[in-house]
Design a protein around this motif. Sequence first.
Motif, mmCIF file in Angstrom:
data_model
loop_
_atom_site.group_PDB
_atom_site.id
_atom_site.type_symbol
_atom_site.label_atom_id
_atom_site.label_comp_id
_atom_site.label_asym_id
_atom_site.label_seq_id
_atom_site.Cartn_x
_atom_site.Cartn_y
_atom_site.Cartn_z
ATOM 1 N N ILE A 177 47.796 24.139 77.691
ATOM 2 C CA ILE A 177 49.133 24.745 77.600
ATOM 3 C C ILE A 177 49.471 25.468 78.891
ATOM 4 N N LEU A 178 48.522 26.224 79.411
ATOM 5 C CA LEU A 178 48.778 26.983 80.632
ATOM 6 C C LEU A 178 48.988 26.060 81.829
ATOM 7 N N ARG A 179 48.271 24.954 81.889
ATOM 8 C CA ARG A 179 48.507 23.986 82.977
ATOM 9 C C ARG A 179 49.910 23.407 82.894
ATOM 10 N N GLU A 180 50.346 23.085 81.669
ATOM 11 C CA GLU A 180 51.710 22.569 81.518
ATOM 12 C C GLU A 180 52.728 23.618 81.937
ATOM 13 N N ALA A 181 52.489 24.867 81.561
ATOM 14 C CA ALA A 181 53.408 25.945 81.931
ATOM 15 C C ALA A 181 53.500 26.083 83.454
ATOM 16 N N GLU A 182 52.380 26.010 84.129
ATOM 17 C CA GLU A 182 52.373 26.117 85.594
ATOM 18 C C GLU A 182 53.178 24.990 86.238
ATOM 19 N N LYS A 183 53.037 23.782 85.710
ATOM 20 C CA LYS A 183 53.790 22.651 86.247
ATOM 21 C C LYS A 183 55.288 22.826 86.019
ATOM 22 N N LEU A 184 55.654 23.316 84.839
ATOM 23 C CA LEU A 184 57.068 23.521 84.537
ATOM 24 C C LEU A 184 57.663 24.581 85.464
ATOM 25 N N VAL A 185 56.951 25.676 85.669
ATOM 26 C CA VAL A 185 57.460 26.732 86.542
ATOM 27 C C VAL A 185 57.545 26.238 87.984
ATOM 28 N N LEU A 232 44.141 29.087 65.020
ATOM 29 C CA LEU A 232 43.348 29.299 63.806
ATOM 30 C C LEU A 232 42.406 28.132 63.556
ATOM 31 N N ASP A 233 42.913 26.911 63.759
ATOM 32 C CA ASP A 233 42.080 25.724 63.530
ATOM 33 C C ASP A 233 40.998 25.575 64.602
ATOM 34 N N LEU A 234 41.186 26.212 65.742
ATOM 35 C CA LEU A 234 40.186 26.190 66.819
ATOM 36 C C LEU A 234 39.228 27.382 66.715
ATOM 37 N N ARG A 235 39.355 28.140 65.618
ATOM 38 C CA ARG A 235 38.535 29.344 65.387
ATOM 39 C C ARG A 235 38.675 30.343 66.535
ATOM 40 N N HIS A 236 39.869 30.317 67.154
ATOM 41 C CA HIS A 236 40.183 31.235 68.252
ATOM 42 C C HIS A 236 39.118 31.216 69.344
ATOM 43 N N ALA A 237 38.591 30.024 69.608
ATOM 44 C CA ALA A 237 37.578 29.865 70.649
ATOM 45 C C ALA A 237 38.189 30.120 72.026
ATOM 46 N N SER A 238 37.361 30.355 73.010
ATOM 47 C CA SER A 238 37.805 30.627 74.377
ATOM 48 C C SER A 238 37.565 29.425 75.277
ATOM 49 N N TRP A 239 38.444 29.283 76.288
ATOM 50 C CA TRP A 239 38.312 28.216 77.288
ATOM 51 C C TRP A 239 38.387 28.841 78.674
ATOM 52 N N PRO A 240 37.667 28.281 79.634
ATOM 53 C CA PRO A 240 37.703 28.838 80.992
ATOM 54 C C PRO A 240 39.037 28.582 81.673
ATOM 55 N N GLY A 276 41.152 29.717 87.598
ATOM 56 C CA GLY A 276 40.976 30.752 88.607
ATOM 57 C C GLY A 276 39.878 31.741 88.277
ATOM 58 N N GLY A 277 39.144 31.453 87.210
ATOM 59 C CA GLY A 277 38.113 32.374 86.765
ATOM 60 C C GLY A 277 38.511 33.067 85.482
ATOM 61 N N GLY A 278 37.560 33.531 84.745
ATOM 62 C CA GLY A 278 37.837 34.165 83.470
ATOM 63 C C GLY A 278 38.024 33.130 82.382
ATOM 64 N N GLU A 279 38.502 33.577 81.225
ATOM 65 C CA GLU A 279 38.727 32.674 80.116
ATOM 66 C C GLU A 279 39.885 33.174 79.268
ATOM 67 N N VAL A 280 40.359 32.307 78.392
ATOM 68 C CA VAL A 280 41.471 32.656 77.508
ATOM 69 C C VAL A 280 41.148 32.168 76.107
ATOM 70 N N ARG A 281 41.412 33.028 75.110
ATOM 71 C CA ARG A 281 41.218 32.641 73.720
ATOM 72 C C ARG A 281 42.392 31.807 73.228
ATOM 73 N N ALA A 282 42.109 30.940 72.259
ATOM 74 C CA ALA A 282 43.172 30.209 71.572
ATOM 75 C C ALA A 282 43.745 31.133 70.508
ATOM 76 N N HIS A 283 44.581 32.055 70.940
ATOM 77 C CA HIS A 283 45.149 33.083 70.073
ATOM 78 C C HIS A 283 46.527 33.419 70.612
ATOM 79 N N MET A 284 47.481 33.698 69.725
ATOM 80 C CA MET A 284 48.851 33.930 70.156
ATOM 81 C C MET A 284 48.944 35.056 71.177
ATOM 82 N N THR A 285 48.259 36.162 70.946
ATOM 83 C CA THR A 285 48.362 37.301 71.843
ATOM 84 C C THR A 285 47.843 36.971 73.239
ATOM 85 N N ASP A 286 46.668 36.365 73.312
ATOM 86 C CA ASP A 286 46.080 36.011 74.606
ATOM 87 C C ASP A 286 46.936 34.988 75.338
ATOM 88 N N LEU A 287 47.432 33.999 74.595
ATOM 89 C CA LEU A 287 48.269 32.972 75.214
ATOM 90 C C LEU A 287 49.562 33.576 75.742
#
Length: 446
Positions: free
Chosen positions: A174-182, A201-209, A212-223
């Motif tokens: 999602i973030l890669r798509e957002a970067e391309k759109l911007v 919720l279906d991804l159990r709010h897992a995190s992905w790298p 640029g470093g760091g990670e992001v959870r599959a969660h509305m707030t983090d996204l």
Amino acid sequence: MATVIPSPPRVGMVSLGCPKNLVDSERILTQLRADGYQMSPDYAGADVVLVNTCGFLDSAKEESLEAIGEAIAENGRVIVTGCMGKEAETIRARFPQVLAITGAHQYEQVVEAVHEAAPANLSPYIDLIPDAGLKLTPRHYSYLKISEGCNHRCSFCIIPSLRGDLVSRRPDAILREAEKLVAAGTRELLVISQDTSAYGLDLRHASWPLKGGGEVRAHMTDLARELGRIAPWVRLHYVYPYPHVDQVIPLMAEGLVLPYLDIPFQHAAPAVLRRMKRPANDAKVLGRIKAWRDICPDLAIRSTFVVGFPGETEEDFQYLLDWLDEAQLDRVGAFRFEPVEGAAANLLPDPVPEAVKEERYARIMEKTAAISAARLAAKVGRTLDVIVDAVDDEGGATGRSTADAPEIDGEVFLRDAGHLAVGDIVPVVIEDADEHNLYGAPVAPR
């Protein structure tokens, strides 16, 4: 010897229904463009026409059938996709000449159908597709779909049978798509799904790298937080008032996310909400709305309500009107209940007569228009940020404040704005207001 580039087949598109359908249409057209097809703005120039249908309400189904009929009459070579694709027999009974029918978000199947109907000649000499994909919206704003389907089983809704249960996209994608759109010019991202609050919720709010470093959870707030670091404006749609929505309000107060929530409350009377199979603690919701506005005073809330739901009494309806007086929602849309084939609500007793539905619809629209007018009048004299949607030849412009989503909310009409460009985000002094719109002038540069 010169290379002769073959003329590619052309595809027309009719996209009906909600923004989620619009995103599906953009994805289909992006893939077809990558496969060597050109887009046609009219029926006459198209080798095949796609009709992306809506099947949420019977009235929407009839609109979809009318659009299919028009495409057949004007072009003759039609492929049907979208939510109404689940009712292929109904479509073929009325239009047996339809070339193919596919269901909602069945991208591969509809692309295959186009390949069969109008084979493409892919040319290596043409830059086929921009990085951000093809868009059906203006350059300066884009819909960003974060998930498909829904886990709720509201009695009036058949979306889960059309689109399935919740399936969330990976946050890094999602973030890669957002970067391309911007990067391609998007200034406002409109986050959509069937249930934005349930994202991950279906991804159990897992995190992905993150790249640029760091990670992001599959969660509305983090996204939402990460999207706010990418785009100037981020607007959240289709938010259910789960407890964790409270965590997003500080992001709005900080300016990372627009102070705007699109929450489909649907009703307020507990008895009606129970029959709808929706959360029924309306008093708690009122308390949370107050708490949200204490944190973020400029928060705008839009919602939709259904009147005339089976079993809705006059007391239930008056309860809703009184609740709206308390809630003071900024934007409200209302719908008269209508049965949808396959919905559990069709079997509920005590249907509300059509004349009563009409009378209640008129009353709720009168009530909400008065609330909207008062809340907009309170903005007169303030300076608000406005994104420009159009500039005319006479020095005027039309835009939207942070409280206004495109096509469903109000607008801000500007004078002395001929120097602005579409997509500009500028401070505007509000000079006047009516029931739905604001009027003002851009702040003169110092």
